[in-house]
Design a protein around this motif. Structure first.
Motif, PDB file in Angstrom:
ATOM      1  N   GLY A  23       0.788  -1.226   0.000  1.00 23.72           N
ATOM      2  CA  GLY A  23       0.000   0.000   0.000  1.00 23.72           C
ATOM      3  C   GLY A  23       0.817   1.271   0.000  1.00 23.72           C
ATOM      4  O   GLY A  23       0.275   2.368   0.136  1.00 23.72           O
ATOM      5  N   ASN A  24       2.137   1.128  -0.161  1.00 27.20           N
ATOM      6  CA  ASN A  24       3.019   2.303  -0.210  1.00 27.20           C
ATOM      7  C   ASN A  24       2.791   3.223   0.996  1.00 27.20           C
ATOM      8  O   ASN A  24       2.619   4.433   0.874  1.00 27.20           O
ATOM      9  CB  ASN A  24       2.806   3.086  -1.515  1.00 27.20           C
ATOM     10  CG  ASN A  24       3.981   3.991  -1.841  1.00 27.20           C
ATOM     11  OD1 ASN A  24       5.126   3.690  -1.516  1.00 27.20           O
ATOM     12  ND2 ASN A  24       3.695   5.110  -2.487  1.00 27.20           N
ATOM     13  N   LYS A  25       2.801   2.626   2.178  1.00 31.46           N
ATOM     14  CA  LYS A  25       2.530   3.368   3.406  1.00 31.46           C
ATOM     15  C   LYS A  25       3.719   4.231   3.824  1.00 31.46           C
ATOM     16  O   LYS A  25       4.860   4.006   3.408  1.00 31.46           O
ATOM     17  CB  LYS A  25       2.198   2.387   4.538  1.00 31.46           C
ATOM     18  CG  LYS A  25       0.924   1.589   4.313  1.00 31.46           C
ATOM     19  CD  LYS A  25      -0.300   2.483   4.372  1.00 31.46           C
ATOM     20  CE  LYS A  25      -1.587   1.674   4.308  1.00 31.46           C
ATOM     21  NZ  LYS A  25      -2.788   2.529   4.380  1.00 31.46           N
ATOM     22  N   ARG A  26       3.428   5.209   4.683  1.00 31.35           N
ATOM     23  CA  ARG A  26       4.481   6.068   5.230  1.00 31.35           C
ATOM     24  C   ARG A  26       5.104   5.367   6.434  1.00 31.35           C
ATOM     25  O   ARG A  26       4.406   5.071   7.411  1.00 31.35           O
ATOM     26  CB  ARG A  26       3.896   7.420   5.642  1.00 31.35           C
ATOM     27  CG  ARG A  26       3.231   8.187   4.509  1.00 31.35           C
ATOM     28  CD  ARG A  26       2.398   9.345   5.048  1.00 31.35           C
ATOM     29  NE  ARG A  26       1.392   8.864   5.997  1.00 31.35           N
ATOM     30  CZ  ARG A  26       0.663   9.679   6.786  1.00 31.35           C
ATOM     31  NH1 ARG A  26       0.835  10.983   6.741  1.00 31.35           N
ATOM     32  NH2 ARG A  26      -0.232   9.175   7.626  1.00 31.35           N
ATOM     33  N   ILE A  27       6.408   5.141   6.348  1.00 29.51           N
ATOM     34  CA  ILE A  27       7.091   4.370   7.395  1.00 29.51           C
ATOM     35  C   ILE A  27       8.198   5.229   8.016  1.00 29.51           C
ATOM     36  O   ILE A  27       9.072   5.751   7.321  1.00 29.51           O
ATOM     37  CB  ILE A  27       7.694   3.074   6.823  1.00 29.51           C
ATOM     38  CG1 ILE A  27       6.577   2.211   6.208  1.00 29.51           C
ATOM     39  CG2 ILE A  27       8.438   2.305   7.902  1.00 29.51           C
ATOM     40  CD1 ILE A  27       7.087   0.984   5.484  1.00 29.51           C
ATOM     41  N   LEU A  28       8.138   5.361   9.342  1.00 34.84           N
ATOM     42  CA  LEU A  28       9.161   6.100  10.078  1.00 34.84           C
ATOM     43  C   LEU A  28      10.202   5.111  10.589  1.00 34.84           C
ATOM     44  O   LEU A  28       9.928   4.290  11.460  1.00 34.84           O
ATOM     45  CB  LEU A  28       8.532   6.857  11.247  1.00 34.84           C
ATOM     46  CG  LEU A  28       9.492   7.699  12.093  1.00 34.84           C
ATOM     47  CD1 LEU A  28      10.218   8.742  11.254  1.00 34.84           C
ATOM     48  CD2 LEU A  28       8.738   8.374  13.247  1.00 34.84           C
TER      49      LEU A  28
END
Length: 377
Positions: A187-192
């Motif tokens: 899902g091309n998530k935002r990852i920190l």
């Protein structure tokens, strides 16, 4: 017997002096990372070193008619902080000077500051509050430099003001979390990535003076969070206590500084968090025209406690510039509704007009942070 006693005293003093140099040899070799003249309260790693002469973080705001040191026509200010140009009717917020108990912060002298940083790169790293401080610092110095001898350049997430005759650059690097925030995974998530920093840190190499801040983005709620997941090693984590995450991210930064910077060549300062004065925590900033005279109770924010703990465990001597308490008094210094030029109708209704109680009008509060910074250098 007297001569033997005198000889013993000389040997003891020599040994004591040598021991001090072993505790912090960089201070001897570089002329000191310690502060000149008005000594500043600092947190230094491998234990805490407090200078009893002056604690810049404790004091009061005093009205000073000779301020501000520049005005909102400075060409390097972003629209959101030029409160006078945006129609703010009062201007007393520009005239308060921070006065520590027991000493004073020297008035900012642009030529003296530029002489101290001649042939050096100063880089301010962090979030939009640090951008606020960068604009303040550039406006404080730019007035003494001829138009043809100054310019601003851009390089990806960084911008730099160049004082050509001094061979000096004052730079800002956008890294609100310090560690890396990327898109990826299903899902091309935002990852920190709590343990990755090199993509940002490679820009910091070669700077002579580094000033960091990082706190605001770590305390964003779920609705305003800038990431979907945390990642540490190969573990993808949905939820984590924000202060635990902040401690992990700061520890990654601290490890990079310890391993990659030489205290004989680079000074590192970490500025503490700038408090918000919004309605959610019982404060407000709209139509405030005076600093708070006192606090009913003293509150130490969680991020400041975490930051102090991380700095104490470092081997590199990092200076903590604690502006949290002094800035908490200044509910009058925010743009509030004057973050843009608003119409008379909007002023009357104040409906749908967003109020900024996080950033600071310029000239204003960040100018005092930079006067402290100048004294530190």
């Amino acid at each position: 017997m007297a001569s033997f006693f005198f000889f013993f005293i000389i040997i003891f003093l020599s040994f004591f002096h040598s021991a001090l140099l072993l505790l912090n040899p960089a201070d001897h070799e570089t002329g000191g990372l310690a502060v000149q003249a008005d000594d500043i309260n600092i947190v230094q790693t491998r234990g805490v070193l407090w200078n009893n002469k002056c604690d810049f973080s404790v004091g009061k705001w005093v009205y000073d008619q000779s301020y501000p040191l520049y005005d909102s026509t400075c060409p390097y200010l972003s629209t959101a902080v030029t409160c006078q140009k945006n129609g703010r009717p009062d201007s007393d917020y520009e005239k308060w000077k921070w006065k520590p108990y027991g000493c004073s912060v020297p008035r900012f002298d642009a030529l003296r500051f530029l002489a101290k940083v001649r042939r050096k790169r100063i880089m301010l790293v962090g979030d939009s509050i640090m951008r606020n401080q960068w604009e303040s610092l550039v406006c404080l110095v730019q007035g003494v430099i001829p138009t043809a001898r100054k310019r601003v350049t851009y390089n990806g997430p960084s911008m730099a003001f160049h004082a050509m005759d001094f061979e000096t650059s004052i730079e800002f690097f956008w890294a609100p979390l310090l560690v890396e925030l990327k898109r990826g995974g299903p899902g091309n998530k935002r990852i920190l990535h709590l343990d990755l920093i090199e993509e940002n840190a490679r820009y910091w190499r070669g700077a002579d003076i580094l000033v960091f801040d990082s706190a605001h983005w770590w305390t964003h709620s779920d609705q305003t969070s800038s990431w979907d997941y945390y990642m540490e090693g190969n573990s993808l984590i949905r939820n984590m206590n924000p202060m635990v995450a902040y401690q992990k991210g700061l520890s990654t930064w601290a490890k990079w500084v310890d391993l990659n910077l030489d205290p004989r060549k680079t000074r590192v300062i970490f500025r503490s968090m700038s408090p918000r004065h919004n309605r959610q925590n019982g404060w407000k900033c709209y139509n405030q025209k005076q600093p708070l005279p006192f606090f009913s109770h003293q509150h130490v924010p969680g991020p400041l406690i975490v930051l102090q703990g991380v700095l104490k465990r470092m081997s590199f001597p990092v200076y903590l510039q604690d502006i949290t308490t002094m800035t908490a008094f200044r509910r009058d210094g925010h743009p509030s509704i004057y973050r843009k030029l608003i119409t008379q109708e909007e002023k009357q209704k104040l409906e749908g007009v967003s109020s900024d109680c996080s950033h600071w009008c310029l000239p204003g509060v960040p100018d005092s942070w930079n006067e402290m910074l100048s004294a530190l250098l």
